[in-house]
Design an enzyme around this catalytic site. Sequence first.
Site, short mmCIF file in Angstrom:
data_model
loop_
_atom_site.label_atom_id
_atom_site.label_comp_id
_atom_site.label_asym_id
_atom_site.label_seq_id
_atom_site.Cartn_x
_atom_site.Cartn_y
_atom_site.Cartn_z
N ASP A 1 -52.88 -64.52 44.23
CA ASP A 1 -54.26 -64.66 43.77
C ASP A 1 -54.61 -66.14 43.75
OD1 ASP A 1 -56.64 -63.51 42.93
OD2 ASP A 1 -56.08 -63.52 40.83
N GLU B 1 -54.78 -64.56 49.01
CA GLU B 1 -56.13 -64.22 48.55
C GLU B 1 -56.99 -65.44 48.85
OE1 GLU B 1 -59.55 -64.28 45.96
OE2 GLU B 1 -57.81 -65.51 45.53
N ASP C 1 -61.86 -57.87 40.39
CA ASP C 1 -63.13 -58.48 40.00
C ASP C 1 -64.33 -57.54 40.15
OD1 ASP C 1 -62.05 -61.01 39.35
OD2 ASP C 1 -61.97 -61.52 41.48
#
Length: 137
Positions: A26, A73, A130
């Site tokens: 991430d 990501e 998200d």
Amino acid sequence: MKEQKFSWWKKRIAHLLDLVDSVRIDHFRGFYNYWEIRAGRETAIEGRWLYGPGADLLRAVTAALGDVAIIAEDLGDFDQESRAGVDALQAEFGYPGMKVLQFAFSSGAKDPFLPHSFSPDCMVYTGTHDNDTVVGL
């Protein structure tokens, strides 16, 4: 961490690879650059961009663990330099980026998240942590 030859990262990724076949990192952008905010600040406005460990870290991981299956990501708004830096890291190490189908339906046929726009070096997700699930939409 560089002074310690990135031992924390090598141990963490090695442990993860004992559990799974690939690791999604991430905010991979932070390996190229990141926004630093001094402790105690009330907001993130007063910060500055710093360069991350970049290829030094990823070379250390590769040297210790071999070619690891990392998914970068690589989402978000990037200035031109940051986009180029993240893209260069991904290209050097062969890490695929991400596409999110839920992001594809807002700007027409040329949206980069529509499947016909995908390059072969990406992983496709229906969504991320998200946004809402596909069922929830």
